[in-house]
Design an enzyme around this catalytic site. Structure first.
Site, short mmCIF file in Angstrom:
data_model
loop_
_atom_site.label_atom_id
_atom_site.label_comp_id
_atom_site.label_asym_id
_atom_site.label_seq_id
_atom_site.Cartn_x
_atom_site.Cartn_y
_atom_site.Cartn_z
CB CYS A 34 -0.97 -0.02 1.18
SG CYS A 34 -0.19 -0.14 2.80
CD GLU A 35 0.56 7.28 1.09
OE1 GLU A 35 1.06 8.36 0.78
OE2 GLU A 35 -0.56 7.17 1.64
#
Length: 157
Positions: free
Chosen positions: A60-61
């Site tokens: 994810c980020e």
């Protein structure tokens, strides 16, 4: 046993669609919509052209919440679907990209498409973030209702 260090792999990006569209690792798939992902992975389990298991890479980020959570959910589904064949799994090798997309982009931006990074908390996307967060929470509640036992269940390991 693998003859080559890395076989075929699938990069699964657990970020919200607007983040993914704002820049992602080339060849990655947006995995925000879990049910579509589970259908893809488990209706006809995927493997490499040589028959070896497909390696799944999650992120994810920052690889701190959404990526690890999705990875755990895929592993749980894989174990559940293979409980009669334990310890065999459809996807025995799964990895979490250290530092997430942010770190990857900083080091290998040329391997991203488009070559940019849109943070989850970007000011121009606050309403989308709130929408996707709310949608994710709804899915979590629905999943808990489906999987929460209504009677006492003995767990056997």
């Amino acid at each position: 046993a693998y003859n080559t260090p890395v076989g075929q792999y699938l990069i699964l990006d657990a970020r919200y669609p607007y983040e993914f569209n704002g820049g992602h690792i080339s060849g990655a798939e947006n995995a925000y919509y879990k049910e579509k992902l589970f259908e893809k992975l488990f209706t006809n389990p995927m493997c490499g052209p040589d028959g070896k298991p497909l390696i799944l890479i999650f992120h994810c980020e920052f690889s701190a919440q959404r990526g690890p959570r999705l990875m755990r959910e895929v592993r749980e589904r894989d174990r559940l679907m293979n409980k009669q064949n334990y310890p065999n799994l459809f996807y025995p090798e799964m990895y979490l990209l250290e530092g997430g997309y942010k770190s990857f982009f900083e080091s290998y931006g040329e391997a991203c498409s488009p070559m940019s990074y849109l943070p989850m908390l970007h000011d121009n996307h606050r309403s989308e973030m709130k929408f996707f967060r709310r949608k994710s929470k709804t899915w979590e509640l629905e999943t808990r209702k489906k999987t929460t036992p209504t009677t006492k269940t003995k767990l056997v390991f």
